[in-house]
Design a protein around this motif. Sequence first.
Motif, short mmCIF file in Angstrom:
data_model
loop_
_atom_site.label_atom_id
_atom_site.label_comp_id
_atom_site.label_asym_id
_atom_site.label_seq_id
_atom_site.Cartn_x
_atom_site.Cartn_y
_atom_site.Cartn_z
N LEU A 83 0.80 -1.14 -0.08
CA LEU A 83 0.19 0.05 -0.05
C LEU A 83 0.82 1.40 0.14
CD1 LEU A 83 -2.55 -1.12 2.79
CD2 LEU A 83 -2.79 -1.51 0.29
N GLN A 84 2.10 1.30 0.24
CA GLN A 84 2.81 2.46 0.56
C GLN A 84 3.01 3.27 -0.43
OE1 GLN A 84 6.67 0.73 1.78
NE2 GLN A 84 7.23 -0.06 -0.18
N ASP A 85 2.81 3.01 -1.62
CA ASP A 85 2.70 3.96 -2.83
C ASP A 85 1.49 4.73 -2.93
OD1 ASP A 85 5.55 3.35 -3.22
OD2 ASP A 85 5.07 1.63 -4.47
N LEU A 86 0.40 4.45 -2.34
CA LEU A 86 -0.80 5.19 -2.57
C LEU A 86 -0.74 6.72 -2.29
CD1 LEU A 86 -3.24 2.49 -0.85
CD2 LEU A 86 -3.15 3.18 -3.20
N TYR A 87 -1.43 7.50 -3.08
CA TYR A 87 -1.34 8.75 -2.89
C TYR A 87 -2.46 9.03 -1.79
CZ TYR A 87 -0.66 13.86 -4.67
OH TYR A 87 -0.34 15.12 -4.69
N VAL A 88 -1.78 9.84 -0.88
CA VAL A 88 -3.06 10.14 0.27
C VAL A 88 -3.04 11.73 0.58
CG1 VAL A 88 -3.47 9.73 2.64
CG2 VAL A 88 -2.24 7.86 1.39
N VAL A 89 -4.18 12.06 0.56
CA VAL A 89 -4.57 13.41 0.98
C VAL A 89 -5.28 13.71 2.14
CG1 VAL A 89 -5.59 15.63 -0.10
CG2 VAL A 89 -4.39 14.15 -1.49
N LEU A 90 -4.84 14.50 3.02
CA LEU A 90 -5.63 14.68 4.46
C LEU A 90 -6.62 15.77 4.09
CD1 LEU A 90 -5.56 13.51 7.30
CD2 LEU A 90 -4.66 15.41 7.97
N HIS A 91 -7.78 15.31 4.32
CA HIS A 91 -8.88 16.42 3.84
C HIS A 91 -9.60 16.75 5.27
CE1 HIS A 91 -13.11 17.48 2.15
NE2 HIS A 91 -12.21 18.12 1.35
N THR A 92 -9.47 17.89 5.79
CA THR A 92 -9.73 18.16 7.17
C THR A 92 -10.60 19.50 7.47
OG1 THR A 92 -9.09 18.27 9.63
CG2 THR A 92 -7.43 18.81 7.88
N CYS B 88 1.76 12.29 4.50
CA CYS B 88 0.64 12.29 3.70
C CYS B 88 1.25 13.35 2.41
CB CYS B 88 -0.65 13.36 4.25
SG CYS B 88 -1.48 12.52 5.28
N ASP B 89 0.65 12.90 1.19
CA ASP B 89 1.13 13.49 0.08
C ASP B 89 0.55 15.04 -0.14
OD1 ASP B 89 2.89 11.32 -1.47
OD2 ASP B 89 0.86 10.41 -0.95
N GLY B 90 -0.58 15.39 0.67
CA GLY B 90 -1.04 16.42 0.41
C GLY B 90 -2.10 16.88 1.83
N PHE B 91 -2.53 18.32 1.70
CA PHE B 91 -3.11 18.70 2.82
C PHE B 91 -4.29 19.58 2.32
CE2 PHE B 91 -4.02 22.09 6.04
CZ PHE B 91 -4.70 21.29 6.91
N LEU B 92 -5.67 19.48 2.72
CA LEU B 92 -6.70 20.26 2.28
C LEU B 92 -7.67 20.57 3.23
CD1 LEU B 92 -7.59 21.84 -0.49
CD2 LEU B 92 -8.76 19.73 -0.78
N VAL C 118 -6.09 19.45 -6.52
CA VAL C 118 -5.38 18.58 -5.84
C VAL C 118 -5.52 17.10 -6.87
CG1 VAL C 118 -5.33 16.65 -4.18
CG2 VAL C 118 -5.63 19.16 -3.44
N VAL C 119 -6.65 16.89 -7.22
CA VAL C 119 -6.82 15.79 -8.58
C VAL C 119 -5.90 16.50 -9.60
CG1 VAL C 119 -8.19 14.79 -9.93
CG2 VAL C 119 -9.13 15.30 -7.57
N ARG C 120 -6.09 17.58 -10.04
CA ARG C 120 -5.15 18.00 -11.20
C ARG C 120 -3.52 17.63 -11.20
NH1 ARG C 120 -6.10 21.59 -15.35
NH2 ARG C 120 -8.17 22.25 -14.45
N GLU C 121 -3.25 18.02 -9.76
CA GLU C 121 -1.88 17.92 -9.55
C GLU C 121 -1.44 16.36 -9.63
OE1 GLU C 121 2.00 18.66 -8.87
OE2 GLU C 121 0.52 19.96 -9.53
N ARG C 122 -2.23 15.49 -9.03
CA ARG C 122 -1.91 14.08 -8.79
C ARG C 122 -1.91 13.49 -10.39
NH1 ARG C 122 0.43 9.69 -7.83
NH2 ARG C 122 -0.82 7.94 -7.87
N LEU C 123 -3.05 13.95 -11.12
CA LEU C 123 -2.84 13.49 -12.69
C LEU C 123 -1.80 13.67 -13.37
CD1 LEU C 123 -6.70 13.79 -13.35
CD2 LEU C 123 -5.45 11.83 -13.42
N LYS C 124 -1.21 15.05 -12.96
CA LYS C 124 0.04 15.73 -13.87
C LYS C 124 1.27 14.87 -13.49
CE LYS C 124 2.80 20.03 -14.21
NZ LYS C 124 2.76 21.09 -13.62
N ARG C 125 1.40 14.44 -12.36
CA ARG C 125 2.51 13.27 -11.65
C ARG C 125 2.37 12.25 -12.29
NH1 ARG C 125 3.23 14.00 -5.13
NH2 ARG C 125 3.38 16.17 -4.92
N LEU C 126 1.25 11.61 -12.73
CA LEU C 126 1.10 10.43 -13.33
C LEU C 126 1.66 10.42 -14.71
CD1 LEU C 126 -2.28 9.05 -11.87
CD2 LEU C 126 -0.06 8.21 -11.31
#
Length: 278
Positions: free
Chosen positions: A228-237, A253-257, A268-276
């Motif tokens: 699981l360790q490669d999963l992209y995790v965003v904290l939404h709080t 975490c990979d991101g915070f929002l 955040v979704v756009r940035e993740r897709l860009k990384r891929l």
Amino acid sequence: FALNVFKIREVLQMPPLTQMPQRHPHVVGVTHLRGQTIPVIDLSAAIGLRPLSVTPQSTVIVTEYNRSVQAFLVGGVERIMNLNWDTVQPPPRGAGRSHYLTAITRLEDQRLVEIIDVEKVLAEIVPFNTRVSADLLDEGLLDKARGREVLLVDDSPTGINQLRETLSQLNLTMHVATDGLRALNQLKAWADKDERLSDRLLMVITDAEMPEMDGYRLTAEIRKDPRLQDLYVVLHTSLSGNFNKAMVEKVGCDGFLSKFQPDQLVEVVRERLKRLDD
């Protein structure tokens, strides 16, 4: 009843109130406090109980949720308790969907404590916005996002609904878990089927505070599992402040929002897709 202490700024006697015409029936007035004008909400009335009387001796709790500050009129404050999230349980499934609870726990004397879903209270007074700005929904983003899968983790139905309504505009496929433990078990079940989850899931979007397992612990457990360790995790709080940012970095975490920011969520979704694509 209980509120999370990390979202509480201060507890004080009722400051001077100003009445506003056409205000929401649960808002008893506004007050000027430390350079800000904030609404004062009758928390008892807001969750369906009898309204409280307003006197100069009344108690108010000043809170910060999702970068907004408000005060709640309450009957009184009894104590501050330190609890581990694994001692906090979700509401009974038979409680329906109309209640204002996000979790329950017990005191040492076995009295039941009900933790209030403040996000639901606030959303009923000022409905949250889920509409994404049109200029962000370009065809390139929609083509890349369409059909991609995300796992949403939040114990608040209000939080889940906000995520669903925002991300549905990107045509994402959404899976939901109502606490960190359920999310971890789901991820492990998928991994047991020999699925490469980092290819299947675009990201995991998780709340910070949840019964049984919070978002920080969930992220730490994800990072410890080689599958699981490669999963992209965003904290939404709804939490704010430097403490939260430090915890995000600590657990990996990979991101915070902050919650209820639809345009930022799409970014955040756009940035993740860009990384891929890189």
